[in-house]
Scaffold this motif. Structure first.
Motif, PDB file in Angstrom:
ATOM      1  N   UNK A 114       2.304   6.067 -11.235  1.00 57.95           N
ATOM      2  CA  UNK A 114       2.414   5.631 -12.628  1.00 57.95           C
ATOM      3  C   UNK A 114       3.831   5.163 -12.958  1.00 57.95           C
ATOM      4  N   UNK A 115       4.626   4.943 -11.922  1.00 53.09           N
ATOM      5  CA  UNK A 115       5.964   4.393 -12.132  1.00 53.09           C
ATOM      6  C   UNK A 115       7.068   5.418 -12.231  1.00 53.09           C
ATOM      7  N   UNK A 116       6.750   6.682 -12.121  1.00 52.58           N
ATOM      8  CA  UNK A 116       7.767   7.720 -12.269  1.00 52.58           C
ATOM      9  C   UNK A 116       8.308   8.163 -10.916  1.00 52.58           C
ATOM     10  N   UNK A 117       7.419   8.568 -10.026  1.00 50.17           N
ATOM     11  CA  UNK A 117       7.836   9.026  -8.692  1.00 50.17           C
ATOM     12  C   UNK A 117       7.193   8.145  -7.645  1.00 50.17           C
ATOM     13  N   UNK A 118       7.865   8.059  -6.502  1.00 46.18           N
ATOM     14  CA  UNK A 118       7.315   7.238  -5.422  1.00 46.18           C
ATOM     15  C   UNK A 118       6.667   8.087  -4.337  1.00 46.18           C
ATOM     16  N   UNK A 119       6.477   9.376  -4.603  1.00 45.86           N
ATOM     17  CA  UNK A 119       5.789  10.291  -3.677  1.00 45.86           C
ATOM     18  C   UNK A 119       4.749  11.081  -4.460  1.00 45.86           C
TER      19      UNK A 119
END
Length: 138
Positions: A17-22
């Protein structure tokens, strides 16, 4: 809107959702590692530790340290031996995407290009016509 992605760490799926990439599980593990690294660096004798020393003591990966410095979670102003690799040459830098020497080289190349462009434009704008003196009419 959420996007289904693969977690680069564990390979599982998660909603991006654009916050974390994991994924959430890996984000929790990263946060625990960050806290461990930060506790290590807060000790006065460890503030000048380099990346290799931090990796050796805490077991965190270099890429994760670079990620935290790039995002501003670990600030080179507080910890002077931290940085992340230049996108061009790989030398450690503390700001931007390029190190100072690559940035200087890029600026020099741009100045050279602009000077050449101005020279070409000046030649094109000159109203001098070339006349051939020894032309014979047939």
């Amino acid at each position: 809107m959420a996007e289904l992605r693969d977690c680069p760490t564990c390979g599982g799926f998660f909603n991006y959702i654009g916050i974390r990439d994991v994924c959430g599980k890996c984000a929790t593990n990263e946060e625990k590692m960050y806290e461990e690294v930060y506790r290590f660096l807060r000790r006065r004798e460890n503030r000048a530790a380099n990346i290799e020393r931090i990796v050796e003591v805490t077991g965190v990966t270099e890429s994760l340290l670079h990620k935290w410095v790039r995002k501003g979670r670990l600030q080179p102003a507080l910890f002077p031996n931290l940085g992340y690799p230049c996108d061009n040459c790989g030398k450690l830098t503390k700001k931007g995407k390029l190190c100072d020497s690559c940035l200087g080289n890029l600026n020099n190349d741009l100045k050279t290009f602009e000077a050449a462009k101005e020279f070409r434009e000046a030649i094109e704008k000159s109203d001098r016509a070339t006349y051939l003196a020894n032309q014979t009419k047939k």
